[in-house]
Design an enzyme around this catalytic site. Structure first.
Site, mmCIF file in Angstrom:
data_model
loop_
_atom_site.group_PDB
_atom_site.id
_atom_site.type_symbol
_atom_site.label_atom_id
_atom_site.label_comp_id
_atom_site.label_asym_id
_atom_site.label_seq_id
_atom_site.Cartn_x
_atom_site.Cartn_y
_atom_site.Cartn_z
ATOM 1 N N HIS A 290 6.080 -11.174 -5.274
ATOM 2 C CA HIS A 290 7.667 -11.392 -4.873
ATOM 3 C C HIS A 290 8.174 -12.118 -5.615
ATOM 4 O O HIS A 290 7.899 -13.386 -5.842
ATOM 5 C CB HIS A 290 7.707 -11.609 -3.409
ATOM 6 C CG HIS A 290 9.018 -11.309 -2.995
ATOM 7 N ND1 HIS A 290 9.887 -10.365 -2.543
ATOM 8 C CD2 HIS A 290 10.157 -12.451 -2.538
ATOM 9 C CE1 HIS A 290 11.157 -10.600 -2.287
ATOM 10 N NE2 HIS A 290 11.091 -11.707 -2.179
ATOM 11 N N GLU B 279 6.406 -14.415 -13.223
ATOM 12 C CA GLU B 279 5.451 -13.349 -12.417
ATOM 13 C C GLU B 279 4.254 -12.829 -13.576
ATOM 14 O O GLU B 279 2.870 -12.686 -12.772
ATOM 15 C CB GLU B 279 6.266 -11.860 -12.092
ATOM 16 C CG GLU B 279 7.413 -12.429 -11.192
ATOM 17 C CD GLU B 279 8.176 -10.975 -10.581
ATOM 18 O OE1 GLU B 279 7.362 -10.004 -10.251
ATOM 19 O OE2 GLU B 279 9.293 -11.072 -10.736
ATOM 20 N N GLY C 71 6.536 -1.098 -13.792
ATOM 21 C CA GLY C 71 5.082 -1.427 -13.985
ATOM 22 C C GLY C 71 4.948 -2.683 -14.865
ATOM 23 O O GLY C 71 3.789 -2.783 -15.688
ATOM 24 N N MET D 252 7.672 -0.434 -3.538
ATOM 25 C CA MET D 252 8.697 -0.583 -2.813
ATOM 26 C C MET D 252 8.776 0.199 -1.648
ATOM 27 O O MET D 252 9.838 0.848 -0.809
ATOM 28 C CB MET D 252 10.010 -0.207 -3.423
ATOM 29 C CG MET D 252 10.054 -1.254 -4.724
ATOM 30 S SD MET D 252 9.823 -3.080 -4.488
ATOM 31 C CE MET D 252 11.498 -3.564 -4.355
ATOM 32 N N ARG D 253 7.744 0.346 -1.188
ATOM 33 C CA ARG D 253 7.479 1.080 0.429
ATOM 34 C C ARG D 253 6.792 0.016 1.168
ATOM 35 O O ARG D 253 6.036 -0.669 0.963
ATOM 36 C CB ARG D 253 6.594 2.293 0.339
ATOM 37 C CG ARG D 253 7.054 3.438 -0.817
ATOM 38 C CD ARG D 253 8.202 3.846 -0.120
ATOM 39 N NE ARG D 253 8.396 4.463 1.014
ATOM 40 C CZ ARG D 253 9.590 5.076 1.549
ATOM 41 N NH1 ARG D 253 10.578 4.901 1.077
ATOM 42 N NH2 ARG D 253 9.557 5.344 2.763
ATOM 43 N N ILE D 254 7.456 0.073 2.721
ATOM 44 C CA ILE D 254 6.737 -0.823 3.822
ATOM 45 C C ILE D 254 5.427 -0.049 4.361
ATOM 46 O O ILE D 254 5.840 1.146 4.696
ATOM 47 C CB ILE D 254 7.904 -1.090 4.806
ATOM 48 C CG1 ILE D 254 8.956 -1.748 4.365
ATOM 49 C CG2 ILE D 254 7.414 -1.777 6.035
ATOM 50 C CD1 ILE D 254 10.156 -1.929 5.085
ATOM 51 N N ASN E 10 0.415 -9.155 -2.954
ATOM 52 C CA ASN E 10 1.764 -9.001 -3.377
ATOM 53 C C ASN E 10 2.262 -9.737 -4.261
ATOM 54 O O ASN E 10 1.873 -10.981 -4.014
ATOM 55 C CB ASN E 10 2.512 -8.506 -2.108
ATOM 56 C CG ASN E 10 3.909 -8.013 -2.347
ATOM 57 O OD1 ASN E 10 4.201 -7.287 -3.150
ATOM 58 N ND2 ASN E 10 4.890 -8.628 -1.658
ATOM 59 N N ASN F 160 4.577 -5.908 -14.127
ATOM 60 C CA ASN F 160 3.344 -6.683 -13.387
ATOM 61 C C ASN F 160 1.811 -5.904 -13.635
ATOM 62 O O ASN F 160 0.834 -6.710 -13.825
ATOM 63 C CB ASN F 160 3.696 -7.282 -12.036
ATOM 64 C CG ASN F 160 4.806 -8.375 -12.010
ATOM 65 O OD1 ASN F 160 4.224 -9.350 -12.281
ATOM 66 N ND2 ASN F 160 5.954 -7.881 -11.516
ATOM 67 N N GLU G 162 4.316 -8.473 8.320
ATOM 68 C CA GLU G 162 5.705 -8.628 8.007
ATOM 69 C C GLU G 162 5.765 -8.337 6.670
ATOM 70 O O GLU G 162 5.358 -9.006 5.737
ATOM 71 C CB GLU G 162 6.004 -9.983 8.439
ATOM 72 C CG GLU G 162 5.746 -10.478 10.081
ATOM 73 C CD GLU G 162 4.153 -10.623 10.123
ATOM 74 O OE1 GLU G 162 3.526 -11.234 9.236
ATOM 75 O OE2 GLU G 162 3.651 -10.205 11.209
HETATM 76 C C1 GAR Z 1 8.758 -7.340 -9.733
HETATM 77 O O1 GAR Z 1 10.209 -8.184 -9.864
HETATM 78 C C2 GAR Z 1 8.279 -7.793 -8.274
HETATM 79 O O2 GAR Z 1 8.370 -9.094 -8.152
HETATM 80 C C3 GAR Z 1 9.151 -7.018 -7.339
HETATM 81 O O3 GAR Z 1 9.586 -5.815 -7.893
HETATM 82 C C4 GAR Z 1 9.417 -5.758 -9.166
HETATM 83 C C5 GAR Z 1 8.576 -4.887 -10.054
HETATM 84 O O4 GAR Z 1 8.696 -4.869 -11.538
HETATM 85 N N1 GAR Z 1 8.545 -6.676 -6.007
HETATM 86 C C6 GAR Z 1 9.454 -7.039 -4.763
HETATM 87 O O5 GAR Z 1 10.495 -7.232 -4.823
HETATM 88 C C7 GAR Z 1 8.561 -6.876 -3.649
HETATM 89 N N2 GAR Z 1 9.204 -7.401 -2.404
HETATM 90 P P1 GAR Z 1 7.651 -4.260 -12.337
HETATM 91 O O6 GAR Z 1 7.610 -2.882 -11.730
HETATM 92 O O7 GAR Z 1 8.125 -4.201 -13.601
HETATM 93 O O8 GAR Z 1 6.367 -4.880 -11.991
#
Ligand code: GAR
Length: 213
Positions: A108, A173, A11, A89-91, A106, A13, A142
């Site tokens: 990434h 990020e 968490g 992390m769920r589609i 989102n 972000n 996608e």
């Molecule tokens: C982050 O790096 C985000 O960009 C990535 O998961 C991490 C979550 O970190 N997301 C993906 O890979 C989506 N495809 P956080 O829980 O500390 O924000």
């Protein structure tokens, strides 16, 4: 604008969005944090900020449709009209993504459309790219695809490990996600022909964002 943030883990972000809303940089309110994992560290961050949380454990549902229906209902019930996926992390099903079209974004940790999906840092290093970064984009069915709102770039250094690169990108990020949500909350973003336009901006806050032609 009342926003729901979907998480699965740390968490960090989410925290950057909480901080941006709290200090007035982002003219929006986080009305709900949803996690599919009961042990997500981000839930504690939400609690500390006084934000309501919902745990919707995907393991409790037999189909993706059932899981997504509860996500949808819970988000709407909380009065949220916008969703930020932040390490969720769920589609999501095509139906869910369509229902929230242009109202769900989102983040990434790669310069999309390069390296969507998991293990993107390792794949960037293996590919020998000199530059990687992070992307905030509107969600499409996608995986890790959709109109790009903001990107931030970092160098990939010769002896980089996956962790070193991930840390460098994570720093970016935490700067671009609040920026993207701010632009949306300010009403400065439109999507036309799957390209994002930003009112009055070629460079915003030091980032290059889809410069106008
Ligand atoms: C982050 O790096 C985000 O960009 C990535 O998961 C991490 C979550 O970190 N997301 C993906 O890979 C989506 N495809 P956080 O829980 O500390 O924000």
């Amino acid at each position: 604008m009342k926003v729901a943030v979907f998480i699965s883990g740390r968490g960090s972000n989410l925290q950057s969005l909480i901080d941006g809303c709290a200090d007035g940089t982002i003219p929006a309110e986080i009305g709900l944090v949803v996690s599919n994992r009961p042990d997500a560290q981000g839930l504690t961050r939400a609690d500390q900020a006084g934000i309501p949380t919902a745990v919707i454990d995907h393991k409790a549902y037999t189909t993706r449709d059932d899981f997504d229906a509860v996500l949808d209902r819970t988000t709407r019930k909380a009065g949220c009209t916008f969703i930020c996926l932040a390490g969720f992390m769920r589609i999501l099903t095509e139906q869910f993504v369509r229902n929230w079209r242009d109202r769900m974004i989102n983040i990434h940790p790669a310069l999309l459309p390069a390296f969507p999906g998991i293990n993107c840092h390792a794949r960037a290093i293996e590919a020998g790219v000199r530059i990687s970064g992070a992307t905030v984009h509107f969600s499409r069915p996608e995986l890790d695809a959709g109109p790009i709102i903001v990107q931030g770039a970092v160098p990939v250094l010769p002896d980089d490990t996956e962790d070193a690169l991930a840390a460098r990108i994570l720093d970016v990020e935490h700067r671009i996600y609040p920026l993207a949500l701010k632009l949306i909350a300010q009403g400065r973003i439109t999507v036309r022909n799957e390209i994002v336009r930003i009112d009055d901006a070629e460079f915003v806050d030091g980032f290059m964002i889809n410069p106008l032609p």
